[in-house]
Design a protein around this motif. Sequence first.
Motif, mmCIF file in Angstrom:
data_model
loop_
_atom_site.group_PDB
_atom_site.id
_atom_site.type_symbol
_atom_site.label_atom_id
_atom_site.label_comp_id
_atom_site.label_asym_id
_atom_site.label_seq_id
_atom_site.Cartn_x
_atom_site.Cartn_y
_atom_site.Cartn_z
ATOM 1 N N UNK A 222 10.782 -6.910 -7.220
ATOM 2 C CA UNK A 222 11.375 -7.199 -8.471
ATOM 3 C C UNK A 222 10.183 -6.684 -9.557
ATOM 4 N N UNK A 223 8.962 -6.845 -9.260
ATOM 5 C CA UNK A 223 7.885 -6.606 -10.260
ATOM 6 C C UNK A 223 8.079 -4.790 -10.357
ATOM 7 N N UNK A 224 8.095 -4.379 -9.196
ATOM 8 C CA UNK A 224 8.289 -2.834 -9.204
ATOM 9 C C UNK A 224 9.109 -2.334 -9.756
ATOM 10 N N UNK A 225 10.432 -2.961 -9.608
ATOM 11 C CA UNK A 225 11.693 -2.591 -10.156
ATOM 12 C C UNK A 225 11.497 -2.659 -11.667
ATOM 13 N N UNK A 226 11.086 -3.846 -12.204
ATOM 14 C CA UNK A 226 10.956 -3.732 -13.667
ATOM 15 C C UNK A 226 9.747 -2.806 -14.160
ATOM 16 N N UNK A 227 8.704 -2.584 -13.538
ATOM 17 C CA UNK A 227 7.740 -1.475 -13.774
ATOM 18 C C UNK A 227 8.022 -0.152 -13.849
ATOM 19 N N UNK A 228 8.727 0.078 -12.673
ATOM 20 C CA UNK A 228 9.050 1.543 -12.463
ATOM 21 C C UNK A 228 10.451 2.171 -12.726
ATOM 22 N N UNK B 2 0.819 -1.289 -0.069
ATOM 23 C CA UNK B 2 -0.025 -0.060 0.059
ATOM 24 C C UNK B 2 0.902 1.339 -0.197
ATOM 25 N N UNK B 3 1.865 1.128 0.813
ATOM 26 C CA UNK B 3 2.721 2.517 0.711
ATOM 27 C C UNK B 3 3.351 2.757 -0.516
ATOM 28 N N UNK B 4 3.812 1.636 -1.120
ATOM 29 C CA UNK B 4 4.424 1.647 -2.498
ATOM 30 C C UNK B 4 3.416 2.152 -3.514
ATOM 31 N N UNK B 5 2.325 1.749 -3.431
ATOM 32 C CA UNK B 5 1.057 2.380 -4.479
ATOM 33 C C UNK B 5 0.769 3.808 -4.022
ATOM 34 N N UNK B 6 0.634 4.113 -2.912
ATOM 35 C CA UNK B 6 0.431 5.635 -2.611
ATOM 36 C C UNK B 6 1.604 6.641 -2.558
ATOM 37 N N UNK B 7 2.804 6.148 -2.269
ATOM 38 C CA UNK B 7 3.797 7.009 -2.938
ATOM 39 C C UNK B 7 4.504 7.056 -4.147
ATOM 40 N N UNK B 8 3.808 5.991 -5.278
ATOM 41 C CA UNK B 8 4.298 6.109 -6.550
ATOM 42 C C UNK B 8 4.271 7.541 -7.241
ATOM 43 N N UNK B 9 3.138 8.085 -7.156
ATOM 44 C CA UNK B 9 3.341 9.310 -8.139
ATOM 45 C C UNK B 9 4.133 10.190 -7.565
ATOM 46 N N UNK B 10 4.409 10.405 -6.179
ATOM 47 C CA UNK B 10 5.573 11.227 -5.609
ATOM 48 C C UNK B 10 6.822 10.692 -5.961
ATOM 49 N N UNK B 11 7.024 9.659 -5.879
ATOM 50 C CA UNK B 11 8.401 8.936 -6.132
ATOM 51 C C UNK B 11 8.908 9.075 -7.680
ATOM 52 N N UNK B 12 7.818 8.902 -8.339
ATOM 53 C CA UNK B 12 7.877 9.295 -9.909
ATOM 54 C C UNK B 12 8.587 10.585 -10.252
#
Length: 249
Positions: free
Chosen positions: A164-170, A118-128
């Motif tokens: 690992x999925x996030x590393x590939x997608x992001x 959940x933290x990864x999902x919520x933080x994604x736009x800010x981390x991007x």
Amino acid sequence: MKLKDKVAIITGGAGGIGSGMALAMAKEGAKVVIVDVNEDKGRETEKALKAYSESMFMNGDITNKASIKGIVDDVVSTYGRLDILVNNAHVSKQVPMVETTDEVMALSFNTGFYPTFYFMQECYPHLKAAKGKVINFASGAGLSGMVNQASYAAAKEAIRGLSRVAANEWGADGINVNLISPIALTPGVEQWKQAFPEAYQEMVDKIPLKKMGDPEQDIGRVAVFLASSDSDYMTGQTLMVDGGSIMLR
């Protein structure tokens, strides 16, 4: 000052490895937000962090998805950005696999895997927007299959797969996602050492470097590396910060 003006969230940051990483990052200039349910310890760590940078403690229930969104929104509202996410918090019970109930498994996943997700999902736009860093936590319990650790090992390996999925997608978004698998002398381990000194020494003797890691100097410094531009060409990796206990092939 490798992390000057960077903003970091560290879950489970009030003590142990979490506070060690928080101090290491604050000393490098990061504004660190530690999220924990331990109010007293959290305030104590917050005071220590403020000696080095503008940081704060947030008492938050990370088992609640809505609460996680509120935490992230508050951090971005306060500091205007988010550069680093460290998913460190995790609670589990050690029991034989045949005695692992749905409740025991749920405890591990609801405090470890789901908050990380959940933290990864919520933080994604800010981390991007910041081309930021995610640091998740693996464990030797999952990598080697430690006895009595079914729920913990399962959640930790699920976190590795997710990372690992996030590393590939992001990766195309400039976000690095890596993991630390640590061994450290935390307050909990210190209590175990006092209660069972022979078992503790036996464990230390099996570590090639013959010592336990320090939460700040050993684990925290690796976290600083992963949070900084020094690790820009690394993603999807599990770093074994365990004195050589497990050597990945």
